[in-house]
Design a protein around this motif. Structure first.
Motif, PDB file in Angstrom:
ATOM      1  N   GLY A 222       0.787  -1.222   0.000  1.00  0.00           N
ATOM      2  CA  GLY A 222       0.000   0.000   0.000  1.00  0.00           C
ATOM      3  C   GLY A 222       0.823   1.277   0.000  1.00  0.00           C
ATOM      4  N   LEU A 223       1.723   1.401   0.971  1.00  0.00           N
ATOM      5  CA  LEU A 223       2.499   2.635   1.067  1.00  0.00           C
ATOM      6  C   LEU A 223       3.484   2.813  -0.093  1.00  0.00           C
ATOM      7  CD1 LEU A 223       3.075   3.016   4.902  1.00  0.00           C
ATOM      8  CD2 LEU A 223       1.801   4.526   3.386  1.00  0.00           C
TER       9      LEU A 223
ATOM     10  N   LEU B 242       4.482   5.991  -5.098  1.00  0.00           N
ATOM     11  CA  LEU B 242       4.465   6.140  -6.551  1.00  0.00           C
ATOM     12  C   LEU B 242       3.458   7.211  -6.970  1.00  0.00           C
ATOM     13  CD1 LEU B 242       5.351   5.221  -9.368  1.00  0.00           C
ATOM     14  CD2 LEU B 242       3.581   3.434  -9.249  1.00  0.00           C
ATOM     15  N   ALA B 243       2.309   7.241  -6.309  1.00  0.00           N
ATOM     16  CA  ALA B 243       1.297   8.252  -6.630  1.00  0.00           C
ATOM     17  C   ALA B 243       1.817   9.655  -6.331  1.00  0.00           C
ATOM     18  CB  ALA B 243       0.019   7.971  -5.834  1.00  0.00           C
ATOM     19  N   ILE B 244       2.485   9.813  -5.204  1.00  0.00           N
ATOM     20  CA  ILE B 244       3.036  11.125  -4.847  1.00  0.00           C
ATOM     21  C   ILE B 244       4.079  11.553  -5.879  1.00  0.00           C
ATOM     22  CG2 ILE B 244       4.440  12.343  -3.122  1.00  0.00           C
ATOM     23  CD1 ILE B 244       3.043  10.637  -0.973  1.00  0.00           C
ATOM     24  N   TYR B 245       4.919  10.617  -6.296  1.00  0.00           N
ATOM     25  CA  TYR B 245       5.930  10.919  -7.316  1.00  0.00           C
ATOM     26  C   TYR B 245       5.278  11.321  -8.638  1.00  0.00           C
ATOM     27  CZ  TYR B 245       9.156   9.872 -11.130  1.00  0.00           C
ATOM     28  OH  TYR B 245       9.884   9.937 -12.290  1.00  0.00           O
ATOM     29  N   ARG B 246       4.284  10.562  -9.075  1.00  0.00           N
ATOM     30  CA  ARG B 246       3.639  10.843 -10.355  1.00  0.00           C
ATOM     31  C   ARG B 246       2.872  12.160 -10.341  1.00  0.00           C
ATOM     32  NH1 ARG B 246       2.718   6.426 -13.708  1.00  0.00           N
ATOM     33  NH2 ARG B 246       1.949   8.022 -15.159  1.00  0.00           N
ATOM     34  N   CYS B 247       2.434  12.591  -9.167  1.00  0.00           N
ATOM     35  CA  CYS B 247       1.664  13.836  -9.046  1.00  0.00           C
ATOM     36  C   CYS B 247       2.559  15.065  -8.881  1.00  0.00           C
ATOM     37  CB  CYS B 247       0.695  13.758  -7.868  1.00  0.00           C
ATOM     38  SG  CYS B 247      -0.667  12.596  -8.120  1.00  0.00           S
ATOM     39  N   ALA B 248       3.857  14.867  -8.686  1.00  0.00           N
ATOM     40  CA  ALA B 248       4.770  16.000  -8.514  1.00  0.00           C
ATOM     41  C   ALA B 248       4.944  16.746  -9.830  1.00  0.00           C
ATOM     42  CB  ALA B 248       6.123  15.497  -8.002  1.00  0.00           C
ATOM     43  N   ARG B 249       5.274  18.028  -9.715  1.00  0.00           N
ATOM     44  CA  ARG B 249       5.540  18.810 -10.919  1.00  0.00           C
ATOM     45  C   ARG B 249       6.793  18.274 -11.608  1.00  0.00           C
ATOM     46  NH1 ARG B 249       4.064  22.933  -7.266  1.00  0.00           N
ATOM     47  NH2 ARG B 249       6.259  23.310  -6.781  1.00  0.00           N
ATOM     48  N   PRO B 250       6.848  18.360 -12.940  1.00  0.00           N
ATOM     49  CA  PRO B 250       7.994  17.809 -13.688  1.00  0.00           C
ATOM     50  C   PRO B 250       9.342  18.280 -13.169  1.00  0.00           C
ATOM     51  CG  PRO B 250       6.251  18.411 -15.198  1.00  0.00           C
ATOM     52  CD  PRO B 250       5.808  18.897 -13.851  1.00  0.00           C
ATOM     53  N   ALA B 251       9.433  19.549 -12.825  1.00  0.00           N
ATOM     54  CA  ALA B 251      10.714  20.083 -12.369  1.00  0.00           C
ATOM     55  C   ALA B 251      11.140  19.508 -11.018  1.00  0.00           C
ATOM     56  CB  ALA B 251      10.634  21.608 -12.281  1.00  0.00           C
TER      57      ALA B 251
ATOM     58  N   GLY C  44      11.878   6.006   0.945  1.00  0.00           N
ATOM     59  CA  GLY C  44      10.794   5.689   1.874  1.00  0.00           C
ATOM     60  C   GLY C  44      10.095   4.389   1.527  1.00  0.00           C
ATOM     61  N   ALA C  45       9.864   4.148   0.230  1.00  0.00           N
ATOM     62  CA  ALA C  45       9.172   2.934  -0.202  1.00  0.00           C
ATOM     63  C   ALA C  45       9.994   1.688   0.100  1.00  0.00           C
ATOM     64  CB  ALA C  45       8.854   3.015  -1.697  1.00  0.00           C
TER      65      ALA C  45
ATOM     66  N   GLY D 286       9.191  -2.377   7.295  1.00  0.00           N
ATOM     67  CA  GLY D 286       7.937  -1.982   7.913  1.00  0.00           C
ATOM     68  C   GLY D 286       8.009  -0.650   8.632  1.00  0.00           C
ATOM     69  N   ILE D 287       9.114   0.081   8.490  1.00  0.00           N
ATOM     70  CA  ILE D 287       9.219   1.429   9.070  1.00  0.00           C
ATOM     71  C   ILE D 287       8.597   2.410   8.090  1.00  0.00           C
ATOM     72  CG2 ILE D 287      10.815   3.243   9.799  1.00  0.00           C
ATOM     73  CD1 ILE D 287      12.712   1.060  10.720  1.00  0.00           C
ATOM     74  N   THR D 288       7.547   3.094   8.533  1.00  0.00           N
ATOM     75  CA  THR D 288       6.694   3.843   7.603  1.00  0.00           C
ATOM     76  C   THR D 288       6.725   5.353   7.750  1.00  0.00           C
ATOM     77  OG1 THR D 288       4.819   3.637   9.123  1.00  0.00           O
ATOM     78  CG2 THR D 288       5.090   1.910   7.464  1.00  0.00           C
TER      79      THR D 288
END
Length: 529
Positions: A308-309, A314-323, A335-336, A343-345
């Motif tokens: 899940g995390l 991956l979602a946070i990365y894909r939603c970041a601005r290109p720069a 972090g992933a 299991g350290i989150t």
């Protein structure tokens, strides 16, 4: 109230000291149990004397650690809450733990309760039926050779807290010149020897009431079945920002709230104690009892931590601005991988739980749902972390009875659930996750490794503003004199994932697994031993 909050956080931090050792010992024990399973290693290996001798030795070492957990918690509680002279507090706590149980034992003896009179056989001779006799006999235990109530870790915590109260009031006491040698730090264990036996006498008188109350809560959670697992899993995640999840975890792991089992005439209380006993004494604990315990342990975390995390990252990365993607990629990847393997989150969670309550609550609900579903699927995976290490050691190597594959099945479901739900919420609600910060909140350039420690000290208000430095698994925990001098923006340039002001004088900086090294370097720079 603020001082109380500070003490609670210090107490939560202290609990991590014995847990870190037990977590590692549990992994060694899990590997040893797998190597002694003929279904995994084969009958030939099980018959080799030398490997089995070594494995048996590992079991004995781990068993000794688990058997003395109450003493470890007594010492850790005192260290965590001592204002100064922490070694003295630890020494006094060990003494206090012993003499407190001597007080309990003396009170039991005055009531005619001894190791000889409380055996199942002796109680049956007094007219009890077999079941009642075994249950009452299990209420007592030999702790360090002392016959006492089976208070588990809670007894150690009580001894540690009472000792540290004495320590904080007495370690600076100056006595008259003729007996000055016994003043100061030497005065603490002396007072402890006088006070803790009396506390043990009082505790022996009220413990049956306390034990019944805890047992009642445990029964309530037990009757709630999978809903109790859901409530636990969700509450633990919701408490992450406060740091109080440690206290909730230890309550479930080491008190009757996490389950009760009888092994060789002794009562085991707490989910982790029961699971570890099943490893150190193979076949002594029924599988159904172990499953009831593990519903509060690693099995509920695995789908979230391993699947899940990382999908949320991956979602946070894909939603970041290109720069910003290159910067965010490094942050999310680290972090992933940490979440997946150990299991350290917190390094991932602190990227979104403060900027979006919706993501935070969604994550907590999905975590609770994972605990509930793993319980429904009758998994039997213990330990405490929930990463790939726990899955392999306590799930896959544990054999088919652990039903480990269901955690992977749910994890594969959680992959798209986390990814698409996080993507939708981040974009729809314009959540400022890393790489999406507003113009006036753009992250400052990260300082170099050589400058990091100086910048951390500066961000904490300078050396003169820092009174204490410590750490847990992921957080640098600092006590400061003036919180107004703490600069969160400066601290964030040092590679931190977040900054938490937990009380008027306590601040936590989240760095992830590398925090131990950072804490040591900060202490060295400040000249703190």
């Amino acid at each position: 109230m603020k001082q109380f909050a500070s003490n609670v956080h210090a107490f939560g931090k202290a609990l991590m000291m014995p847990i870190s050792v037990i977590a590692a010992a549990g992994i060694f024990l899990g590997v040893a149990a797998a190597l002694q399973n003929p279904a995994i290693t084969g009958e030939a290996f099980a018959g080799l004397p030398l490997p089995q001798l070594i494995i048996g030795f590992i079991r004995k070492v781990a068993g000794a650690l688990f058997a003395n957990l109450p003493l470890f918690f007594a010492v850790a509680s005192a260290i965590g809450l001592a204002k100064a002279e922490k070694p003295t507090a630890a020494f006094a706590a060990a003494i206090g733990f012993i003499v407190m149980h001597v007080g309990v034992s003396a009170t039991l003896a005055a009531q005619g309760l001894t190791a000889a009179t409380t055996t199942p056989a002796a109680l049956q001779q007094q007219g009890m039926d077999q079941t009642a006799a075994m249950m009452q006999a299990a209420e007592y235990i030999q702790m360090l050779g002392i016959f006492t109530y089976n208070m588990s870790v809670l007894g150690g915590v009580i001894a540690g807290l009472l000792t540290v109260v004495i320590h904080n009031h007495c370690y600076t006491v100056q006595l008259p010149t003729a007996i000055a040698f016994f003043g100061g730090r030497r005065f603490v264990p002396i007072v402890t020897v006088l006070v803790l036996p009396l506390a043990g006498v009082l505790l022996a008188l009220i413990w049956p009431t306390i034990g019944n109350g805890i047992a009642w809560v445990g029964e309530l959670i037990g009757k709630s079945g999978q809903y109790g697992a859901f409530l636990y899993g969700s509450s633990e995640r919701l408490l992450i920002p406060t740091g109080l999840h440690h206290i909730l975890n230890e309550t479930v792991r080491f008190t009757p709230i996490g389950g009760v089992a009888t092994v060789d005439g002794q009562t085991l209380v707490g989910a982790l104690n029961i699971f570890n006993a099943s490893l150190t004494h193979p076949g002594s604990v029924p599988d159904d009892t172990v499953r009831e315990a593990t519903r509060f342990l690693a099995q509920g975390k695995i789908p979230v931590m391993m699947f899940g995390l990382p999908a949320a990252a991956l979602a946070i990365y894909r939603c970041a601005r290109p720069a910003e993607k290159q910067r965010v990629k490094a942050l999310m990847l680290a972090g992933a991988l940490t979440s997946f393997s150990t299991g350290i989150t917190e390094p991932l969670e602190f990227c979104f739980i403060f900027v979006s309550p919706v993501l935070y609550i969604l994550h907590a609900v999905l975590s609770g749902l994972s605990f509930m579903l793993m319980s429904l699927m009758h998994l039997m995976i213990g330990n405490i972390q929930g990463g790939a290490i726990d899955l392999v050691v306590f799930g896959i190597l544990g054999g088919s009875k652990t039903a480990w594959w269901w955690s992977i099945v749910l994890g594969l479901v959680y992959l798209p659930v986390y990814y698409y739900s996080f993507t939708f919420i981040i974009r729809r609600m314009r959540v400022e996750t890393p790489g999406r910060e507003s113009a006036d909140q753009e992250p400052a350039a990260t300082v170099s490794a050589d400058e990091r420690i100086k910048t951390i000290i500066s961000g904490l208000g300078g050396a003169e503003n820092i009174s204490d430095v410590d750490c847990c698994f992921t957080r640098l925990r600092v006590r400061v004199n003036d919180m107004q001098q703490v600069a969160d923006e400066t601290l964030m340039t040092t590679g931190a994932n977040g900054v938490r002001h937990v009380s008027e004088h306590d601040v936590q900086v989240i760095y992830g697994p590398q925090v131990e090294k950072i804490a040591a370097e900060v202490k060295a720079a400040l000249g703190i031993g």
